[in-house]
Enzyme design. Structure first.
Site, mmCIF file in Angstrom:
data_model
loop_
_atom_site.group_PDB
_atom_site.id
_atom_site.type_symbol
_atom_site.label_atom_id
_atom_site.label_comp_id
_atom_site.label_asym_id
_atom_site.label_seq_id
_atom_site.Cartn_x
_atom_site.Cartn_y
_atom_site.Cartn_z
ATOM 1 C CG HIS A 78 68.554 -17.175 38.089
ATOM 2 N ND1 HIS A 78 67.606 -17.973 38.686
ATOM 3 C CD2 HIS A 78 68.146 -17.000 36.802
ATOM 4 C CE1 HIS A 78 66.671 -18.288 37.798
ATOM 5 N NE2 HIS A 78 66.981 -17.721 36.640
ATOM 6 C CD GLU A 100 66.206 -16.333 41.048
ATOM 7 O OE1 GLU A 100 65.715 -17.350 41.540
ATOM 8 O OE2 GLU A 100 67.382 -15.981 41.274
ATOM 9 C CD GLU A 140 63.957 -20.368 42.948
ATOM 10 O OE1 GLU A 140 64.718 -19.401 43.149
ATOM 11 O OE2 GLU A 140 63.178 -20.442 41.977
#
Length: 660
Positions: free
Chosen positions: A431, A450, A456
């Site tokens: 990420h 990511e 999120e």
């Protein structure tokens, strides 16, 4: 336009539909690209400006050219497609600058689905080290086409996509997707990014619809520092007649080196749940305290759920000491010391008994010296425990000071992580990463990353629009797998509101901008070999729709894009690598859609039972997001499946052959 002299320096795709042409103009190197009779990339500059040696930009003559071809099929150990055809024609051009006694080689590989070209700077008579100030590569488009792009942020790809003409781009991270007329779709990206700075594209002020390579710099302003010989990443131009053709292209993978790993026994695609979403909606905290998420008791609860539903992985974030320093500007964590309320040995043993694998977590907060000092010991620690997957994170202020996430320094760091992870039999989910450029072919333990504005953002911002996930397959996903983390069933985030009111005295309205059925469809649309069911597990308990998440695979034999328009809608069908089952996902933007999907990809002579998870009759992403229906039907190859997608909605279908 290209001069007549340059006609001898050209190569065609194997099907003859694409043509690349190289030429010298006033002793400077240029290339151009055609699709049929249509000029797509007009005459565009090549070369370098150097710091420690004369520029590799002009005064060239062509010393020699050579051509070669390759046509071979190779097998992915995991992925969207099991067998990949690597068929191209190559043109190699050797250039020489007599005045400065300098050599430069350029390789063009042209496939049916696009073009890749790269530079090779040989060791020179007087120089064995290169300092690149600027890469001169241009992409001069024939017209001011429509494009989809995110800002050229040197630290993050987590942005909403813009849809503008090329002339409106200031700076953009790749991939940049372009519609060049009704029958031509392009994606500009790079492949095999190794020991080099990440490339973004900037608009040239003196050319209305031209983009130029803009490498992410070191703190001193230089872009690349490397020993010679040096090979640049491949600059890639994927070309398709329909938007879905870009998704089905394997050009990026084909421009990477074959698998280097000596042992693949630990590389296993899987679905996972996680102690993760609770922190984003403020139910839990990463750091120790009364609401700490990563406790032994909570981990066991999640393991019980995963085992019951055949989910093989559990991610636990916030398990180690030091989280109170995160985002402080000086993140200091200990990657071998669990918190006092998390007994990692007990959790790992309990998971093994239940057939579940723990996924570890390393959050660097951007403090690279701190992480690299502990990295080897941290991976050995996980290996000893039997943890074979790790999610890494780089959210925070970068150290050393002045270093960017996408610079050469970090490109090399991310590679160190992948190589060290392999030595310890560990898969990586990165990420805040460097973008995917097909390195997963060479290092198949680099599973997913990511590098996207993911789920999120719905927890603590205005969120992602219904359109967002209809853009991603045609943009970010062209680079490689993405860990978007789909699967939120509590669309209105009821837990979020309660905890905000209790602990912060506020009641922000945060929510997910999809229907529940669309959340299911994302498991097929957005590919990741490590795929998260991201909601709190209590929101899945006894929920009939969770059966699709339980059943849907993460490793595929075949992939077909059945329809799609960038930013509007898309339908993808994928065949499971380990069975004869097919899975179909369809999603739309804020507009409702009616689709008739022809099932001509199914195996002839078979009958299939379909379990269809679809939007309810009055479903709507904003007004009625959780209404859904489950329907059973029987189909044969060539039949039509009719789908009605709600605004912001979607559908997910499991197709299983009926045993005779």
């Amino acid at each position: 336009m290209c001069s007549e002299k340059s006609e001898k320096y050209k190569a065609f795709s194997p099907d003859g539909q694409l043509k690349v042409q190289f030429h010298l103009e006033n002793s400077k190197p240029f290339y151009a690209l055609w699709k049929g009779e249509k000029l797509i990339i007009d005459s565009s500059r090549l070369g370098f400006k150097m710091n420690n040696m004369p520029d590799l930009s002009g005064n060239f003559e062509v010393v020699e050219t050579s051509k070669s071809s390759k046509n071979k099929t190779w097998e992915q150990p995991w992925g969207e497609e099991k067998n990949i055809k690597n068929h191209y024609n190559q043109l190699q051009v050797q250039l020489y600058n007599k005045a400065d006694n300098l050599h430069l080689n350029i390789y063009f590989r042209i496939f049916n689905d696009g073009l890749g070209f790269r530079y090779q700077i040989p060791t020179q008579t007087s120089f064995d080290y290169a300092e690149i100030k600027e890469e001169l590569t241009e992409f001069n488009f024939a017209k001011d086409y429509s494009s989809w792009w995110i800002p050229g942020d040197p630290d993050s790809y987590e942005h909403i996509y813009n849809n503008t003409n090329i002339s409106k781009i200031d700076s953009a991270n790749t991939p940049v997707t372009i519609q060049a007329g009704e029958d031509s779709y392009l994606s500009i990206h790079e492949a095999a990014l190794t020991n080099y700075a990440g490339m973004r594209l900037k608009r040239q002020s003196n050319k209305k619809h031209s983009l130029k390579c803009d490498l992410i710099p070191w703190p001193d302003g230089l872009k690349v520092k490397a020993d010679l010989p040096l090979s640049s990443p491949w600059r890639t131009i994927q070309v398709a007649s329909e938007p879905g053709g870009l998704i089905e292209s394997h050009l990026i993978l084909n421009l990477n080196e074959p698998n280097k790993l000596d042992d693949m026994s630990y590389v296993k695609p899987m679905k996972y749940v996680g102690i993760w979403w609770g922190m984003h909606i403020d139910v839990n905290t990463w750091h120790e305290g009364p609401r700490h998420g990563a406790t032994t008791e909570e981990a066991k609860r999640y393991i019980d759920f995963a085992s019951k539903h055949n989910i093989k992985g559990l991610l636990v974030e916030g398990w180690n000491k030091g989280w109170e320093s995160w985002l402080s500007g000086n993140n200091i964590q200990d990657y071998t010391q669990p918190t006092d309320d998390f007994n990692i040995e007990e959790v790992v043993d309990y998971a093994k008994e239940k057939g579940v694998y723990l996924i570890g977590h390393h959050e660097t907060g951007g403090n690279i010296p701190m992480y690299e000092k502990q990295m080897e010991q941290a991976f050995k620690y996980y290996n000893k425990l039997g943890v074979h997957a790790v999610k890494t994170g780089y959210a925070g202020q970068m150290k050393p000071e002045g270093i960017y996430h996408h610079s050469q320094f970090m490109v090399n760091h991310y590679r160190k992580v992948v190589e060290l992870a392999h030595k310890n039999k560990i898969m990586i989910d990165a990420h805040e990463p460097i973008k995917p450029t097909g390195i997963r072919r060479t290092y198949p333990n680099m599973m997913t990353r990511e590098g996207v504005r993911g789920m999120e953002y719905n927890a603590w911002s205005e969120g992602n629009s219904p359109e967002h996930t209809t853009v991603l397959p045609f943009t970010r996903m062209l680079a490689g797998p993405l860990d978007y983390t789909p699967g939120i069933f509590d669309i209105l985030l009821k837990q979020h509101d309660a905890i905000r009111k209790k602990h912060a005295g506020k009641n922000y309205r945060r929510r997910v901008h999809t229907t529940l059925a669309k959340q299911l469809g994302l498991f097929v649309i957005l590919y990741s070999p490590l795929q998260m069911a991201s909601d709190l597990v209590e929101n899945y308990e006894d929920h009939p729709a969770f059966k699709f998440i339980e059943n849907v695979p993460v490793d595929w034999e075949k992939t077909h894009v059945l329809n799609g328009q960038i930013g509007d809608f898309i339908t993808i069908a994928r065949k499971d690598r380990n069975s004869n089952n097919w899975y179909l996902g369809a999603i739309t933007d804020e507009n409702p859609r009616k689709m008739d999907i022809k099932l001509d990809f199914l195996e002839k002579g078979k009958t299939y039972e379909a379990i269809i998870y679809k939007d309810g009759e009055n479903s709507h992403w904003k007004e009625n997001p959780t209404a859904y229906n489950i329907q059973n039907e029987t189909f044969k190859p060539g039949d039509k499946l009719s789908l009605k997608l709600a605004p912001g909605g979607g559908a997910a279908v499991e197709l299983k052959p009926v045993e005779e």
